[in-house]
Structure formats: structure tokens, C-alpha cells
Design a protein around this motif. Structure first.
Motif, short mmCIF file in Angstrom:
data_model
loop_
_atom_site.label_atom_id
_atom_site.label_comp_id
_atom_site.label_asym_id
_atom_site.label_seq_id
_atom_site.Cartn_x
_atom_site.Cartn_y
_atom_site.Cartn_z
N TRP A 58 -26.50 39.40 -34.15
CA TRP A 58 -25.71 38.35 -33.50
C TRP A 58 -25.62 37.09 -34.35
CZ3 TRP A 58 -22.91 37.20 -28.98
CH2 TRP A 58 -22.64 38.29 -28.15
N ALA B 71 -20.53 40.39 -30.82
CA ALA B 71 -20.83 39.08 -31.43
C ALA B 71 -19.58 38.51 -32.10
CB ALA B 71 -21.97 39.21 -32.44
N ARG B 72 -18.86 39.37 -32.83
CA ARG B 72 -17.64 38.90 -33.50
C ARG B 72 -16.61 38.42 -32.46
NH1 ARG B 72 -17.28 36.38 -36.33
NH2 ARG B 72 -15.11 36.77 -36.86
N HIS C 222 -20.56 30.58 -34.82
CA HIS C 222 -20.13 29.47 -33.96
C HIS C 222 -20.89 29.41 -32.65
CE1 HIS C 222 -16.76 30.02 -36.76
NE2 HIS C 222 -16.66 28.71 -36.67
N ILE C 223 -21.79 30.34 -32.44
CA ILE C 223 -22.62 30.31 -31.23
C ILE C 223 -23.89 29.54 -31.57
CG2 ILE C 223 -23.94 31.73 -29.60
CD1 ILE C 223 -20.92 32.01 -29.18
N ASP D 112 -17.72 35.17 -31.07
CA ASP D 112 -17.58 34.14 -32.09
C ASP D 112 -16.14 33.67 -32.23
OD1 ASP D 112 -19.12 32.63 -34.17
OD2 ASP D 112 -17.57 33.50 -35.46
N GLU D 113 -15.21 34.63 -32.18
CA GLU D 113 -13.78 34.28 -32.26
C GLU D 113 -13.37 33.41 -31.07
OE1 GLU D 113 -11.57 34.89 -34.59
OE2 GLU D 113 -12.48 36.47 -35.81
N ALA E 136 -22.02 35.80 -35.29
CA ALA E 136 -21.50 34.72 -34.43
C ALA E 136 -22.00 33.35 -34.87
CB ALA E 136 -21.87 35.00 -32.98
N ALA F 245 -15.06 29.94 -31.61
CA ALA F 245 -14.45 29.18 -32.70
C ALA F 245 -13.11 28.60 -32.27
CB ALA F 245 -14.28 30.07 -33.93
#
Ligand code: N0T
Length: 530
Positions: A284, A235-236, A290-291, A239-240, A288, A243
Motif C-alpha cells: 500500500w 491501493a492504486r 497520496h494516502i 491513490d488516484e 498509494a 490525488a
């Protein structure tokens, strides 16, 4: 302006997902939009394949096409990018009047790195794979190595920059990050580097989401620790990537899910562990931000399972979106459930005439026939799509498909109730079939209804192979009647255009929908019971 996106609006507002009272809407050209989608086969995103794609999309009547953008295809050599396919796709999508959802096939494609460039998938030292509990490597990249994240993110940023430069009209309305992330055959990475992280504390945002103040993975998650750990780091990673992409162009971004069985327990080694399966949605969501959505890929044709999945992913913190579902007959009617749950989109997988089949045993002889059940539902919905999406965001819609057991479905409309039958004939059909059960379609269940409230006693009603009856709530002392039933359509300005009024045999036995697309405006009234 056109619902299909055919007319180009320069500097159109950015597509975005908005929220209100736990409901969600995807705004396209500034207004709620429902994706009547289609996804091409995995190997169809090549210029030479497109002549086999467009006839299927046009025939289906989709307003949105989902197409993979493969990392290996855009960055064959590190730092050298080729977007020629994307440019072609953008031009062709505009010509065909459809919007695009691009699928970033990066570090994960169905758990594996098959779509990474050769310089990634062949360099395990620099881009390490997951090590399972026995010390063996799985063909799935580990999410914890910065080299892998840097490489994936760099390519994705280049992609989003290109879209920003080449797509001011926002033909692209949404982007999928990776594809069915997770790892088959291991609940997490057991490399020395991963083990070190696993022995450490659970990161603060996740602790907060769990209502805890401290602890290791094992302390906080018990026997689910391995999977939660893997889910967090994937998830990280996602997300990166999202983003950084959004910093170039702030489009809605989502992830799709290789589901586990929604109705029975499964060992994490038997599904794509670490992906956003129902048991780790909260992990998640914490990892995350930004998801914008987590969308289930639904390949369970059975009603109880399909409905269970929709329920799990339809949440106040998650817009319901089905980015992939099976393309066989049984799946077509589930559009009615996704719309009834105020979803933002629905998309059968494997829609093109390349003769690939993800379900080779079940594909009908002609791909043309395969599309028809979906196409006829899209023909029904497309003319009311914008109105529906607006009403759905207000919370005033209901929908239901014909269940496997063909039992009636009750809808609670607030002031009124409705019962939907899927096994009743129409008046005047051969042999007075309105009195007798209508035989099941040998191909399987296909029925469905859609109801949208237009006013306190007024509803937009449509459907397929279904009968709908309205009643007054029990104890109200009233009997419901159909005060007026109009068949018609909405013009481009959103004004209702009456075609004719239904009465007599068309209303005395409920409102019956066949395979003919009909849209009704129904005004309900009542008389006192005594
Ligand atoms: C889906 C599609 C495509 C033991 C399947 C489903 C698409 C991907 N994956 O055609 O590959 O790209 O997202 C995986 C279903 C696995 C079932 C395993 C059963």
C-alpha cells in the motif's frame, strides 16, 4: 482561538500531516492537534438523524466527528450532485464546535459496493465485480477497471471541490478514502482482464520497494501473490482518487483497515483481502503515496491484540490513527495507549442516540452509560490536548492503559523511570486500601496514565484509576523524591495555573488517580543513596 474549533478563522491554514524524525503530527489551525473523535453509525448521515447525533457528541465531548458521505447520496444520477446534507453538516459542526472527518463511502464499503449509486451497483457489465478462483462473482468491485475508477474519482472530485468552496475555515480536517477496502472470500479478481495483468510484470514502484529488478507477481510474491496483486490495484485506485481530490483541496487523506488477527496466521479468503492489512502495508505504501495514513479499525478488546495492532500501524512511515474502535467499556482506556504512542487520533464507532448498535449483544441498557467511560477520559484530556500534541511531536510523551491482567506497567522516561499500578488503593480510602489490592472494576479494566516531559526533571502527569511511582535508574546512586507536585490547569494562553500543592498522604503512597480528572505538574529530585 479555541481547541474545539468553535471560533472561526477565515483562510485558516490547511490542515496537514507533518513529519519529523519518524514522528508525525496532524496540524489543525497550524498547530498539532489530537482528535478526540467519534464516528456515527452508518445510516446516521441524514438530516432527520442529526438531532439524535449531536446530543451524543456534545455529551462525549469529542473535538472531531467522523461522518460518512455516501456516493449514492450525492450522485443519484450520473453527473448531478446534491450536497445539501454536507452543507447542513458543516453548519451544525461549526455550531457545535467540532471538526469533521468525512468518510468517502464510494466503491468500497466493508468490501462491497452498497454505497455506490444504483447506476453503479446494478450495472455489473460496466462496473465489474471481483471474480473468485471458482469463477463466481463476489459482491465487491474489481479495482482494475477504468470505468469504475473514473466514476468514483469524478464524484470524489466534485465532493472535494464543494468542500473547497464551502469550507474556507477548514471545519473538515481530514478525509477517509473508501471504507475498509478489500474483498471478502477471494484473494483477488480472477476475471480474464485481471488474469492478464497477473501474468504480467510487477509494476516498477513495487519492484523497487521490494528491492527487485524484475519478475511476475508469482515470482516476486510467491504464495502471497494473489493478495499482493489485489492490494496493489486497490491501493492504486485509492491513490488516484486521493490525488485527484487533493488537486481540488489538499487535505490529509487516509484509509481505514478491516484488520486480520494480529497474532495468528489467517487465509486471505477469511478477511478483507487486498485492503491495507498488516501483511501488505508495504504494498500500500508503494502504491498509494497520496494516502497520508493507514488507520486500523480495532474491534479486538483484548490487551495483547490491541497492543499488537497499535505496534503494527505505528511506524516511521505511518502516523498512528485509530479511526474506529469498539464503543463498549473495554475500549475506552486504549485512548491512553494511542496517546502514549504519539498517535494523532482515536475514535469510538457508533456514537449517536439512533439506537443502532454494531455490537447489539454487548450494548449497555442505556446509550448514555455507554458514552461515559469515553466521555470522562475526553474530559481529562481535552484541556491539555494542544500541549500534549505538541509534546508528542517532540517525542516527549508516554502513556499506558490498564492491561487485562492488571499487571504493573513500567515507563522509561530517560532520566527517570516510572511504574504504574492499576490495583492499588489510595490512602484514606475505606479500610486502609492503600495497603491491599484494590478490587477490579466489575465492568472491566479502565485505568490509564499519561506523562509528558516539560523539562529535564519536570513532567505533566494525569490518569485514571492508577498509581504512578517514580524511581531513579538502577545504578545511578540516587533515590528519587517528589520535589514538588502541583495540581492545576492550563489557561487559554497555555499558562499553568496552580490550584494547590500535593503532599503528605497525597504523595507518600505514590501519585494516585481516581475517576476525578486531575492534572499534575511533577518536579522530581533525588538524594544520594549513600
Ligand atoms: C466497521 C464497522 C462499520 C468475522 C462495524 C468492521 C464501519 C466499518 N466494520 O460496525 O461497519 O463502517 O468500517 C468490520 C468487522 C468485521 C468483523 C468480521 C468478523
Amino acid at each position: 482561538w479555541s481547541a474545539q474549533g468553535g471560533d472561526i478563522v477565515l483562510d485558516a491554514p490547511l490542515p496537514q500531516i507533518v513529519h519529523k524524525d519518524g514522528r508525525h503530527a496532524l496540524l489543525v489551525d497550524g498547530k498539532p492537534f489530537f482528535m478526540l473523535g467519534a464516528q456515527v453509525n452508518n445510516s446516521s448521515a441524514w438530516p432527520a438523524q442529526m438531532p439524535l447525533v449531536w446530543p451524543a457528541i456534545d455529551r462525549l465531548g469529542a473535538n472531531t466527528l467522523e461522518v460518512p458521505i455516501a456516493w449514492e447520496q450525492i450522485e443519484t444520477k450520473p453527473g448531478t450532485f446534491d450536497f445539501s446534507y454536507l452543507d447542513l453538516l458543516l453548519a451544525q459542526a461549526r455550531t457545535h464546535g467540532v471538526r469533521l472527518v468525512l468518510l468517502w463511502f464510494g466503491a468500497w464499503k466493508n468490501n462491497g459496493p452498497s454505497y455506490t449509486p444504483a447506476w453503479v451497483k446494478l450495472d455489473n457489465a460496466r462496473y465489474p465485480r471481483v471474480v473468485d478462483a471458482k469463477g463466481e462473482l463476489r459482491d465487491s468491485l474489481s479495482p482494475i477497471f477504468p470505468t469504475t475508477l473514473d466514476a468514483d474519482r469524478t464524484a470524489f472530485v466534485a465532493l472535494m471541490r464543494h468542500i473547497r468552496e464551502k469550507d474556507p475555515q477548514h471545519t473538515v480536517i481530514m478525509v477517509q478514502i473508501e471504507n475498509e477496502t478489500g474483498t471478502y472470500g477471494s484473494a483477488r479478481d480472477h476475471s480474464p482482464e485481471a488474469n492478464k495483468l497477473f501474468a504480467g510484470p510487477v509494476p516498477a514502484p513495487l519492484l523497487k520497494a521490494r528491492g527487485r529488478t524484475g519478475g511476475t507477481w508469482a515470482e516476486v510474491f510467491g504464495k502471497e501473490a494473489d493478495e499482493a496483486f489485489h492490494a496493489w490495484y486497490i491501493a492504486r485506485f485509492a491513490d488516484e482518487v486521493a490525488a485527484a481530490g487533493k488537486a481540488e483541496l489538499d487535505l490529509p487523506m487516509y484509509v481505514n483497515v478491516a484488520l486480520r488477527d494480529p497474532l495468528k496466521q489467517q487465509e486471505p479468503t477469511s478477511y478483507s483481502a487486498g485492503g491495507p492489512t498488516d501483511n501488505v502495508i508495504d504494498v500500500w505504501k508503494a502504491g498509494a503515496p497520496h494516502i497520508d495514513a493507514i488507520g486500523p479499525d480495532i474491534y479486538f478488546p483484548e490487551t495483547p491484540k490491541y497492543h499488537a495492532v497499535l505496534k503494527l500501524y505505528d511506524r516511521p512511515d505511518n502516523p498512528l490513527f485509530v479511526p474506529e474502535t469498539g464503543h463498549t467499556f473495554a475500549y475506552a482506556r486504549y485512548l491512553f495507549d494511542v496517546m502514549g504512542r504519539r498517535g494523532i487520533g482515536f475514535s469510538p464507532f457508533g456514537v449517536d442516540f439512533t439506537k443502532e448498535a454494531n455490537d447489539p449483544d454487548k450494548i449497555p441498557a442505556s446509550a448514555w452509560d455507554m458514552l461515559e467511560p469515553f466521555a470522562s477520559n475526553y474530559r481529562l484530556v481535552a484541556p491539555i490536548m494542544r500541549l500534549w500534541a505538541r509534546q508528542a511531536f517532540e517525542g516527549n510523551v508516554w502513556g499506558a492503559s490498564e492491561p487485562d491482567d492488571r499487571k504493573p506497567v513500567d515507563l522509561d522516561l530517560g532520566n527517570w523511570k516510572a511504574r504504574v499500578h492499576y490495583d492499588k488503593g489510595t490512602f484514606g480510602a475505606s479500610d486502609w486500601t492503600w495497603m491491599k489490592p484494590r478490587p477490579a472494576n466489575p465492568q472491566g479494566p479502565e485505568g490509564g496514565v499519561l506523562v509528558a516531559a516539560l523539562g529535564p526533571d519536570e513532567y505533566l502527569v494525569t490518569g485514571r484509576m492508577a498509581r504512578i511511582d517514580f524511581t531513579a535508574p538502577e545504578g545511578s546512586g540516587k533515590r528519587a523524591i517528589l520535589a514538588r507536585v502541583e495540581e492545576g490547569r492550563y489557561d487559554d494562553g497555555g499558562n499553568w495555573v496552580l490550584h494547590h500543592v500535593w503532599n503528605g498522604d497525597q504523595t507518600d503512597y505514590g501519585l494516585n488517580f481516581t475517576t476525578v480528572p486531575r492534572v499534575l505538574k511533577v518536579k522530581l529530585g533525588s538524594y544520594p543513596a549513600r
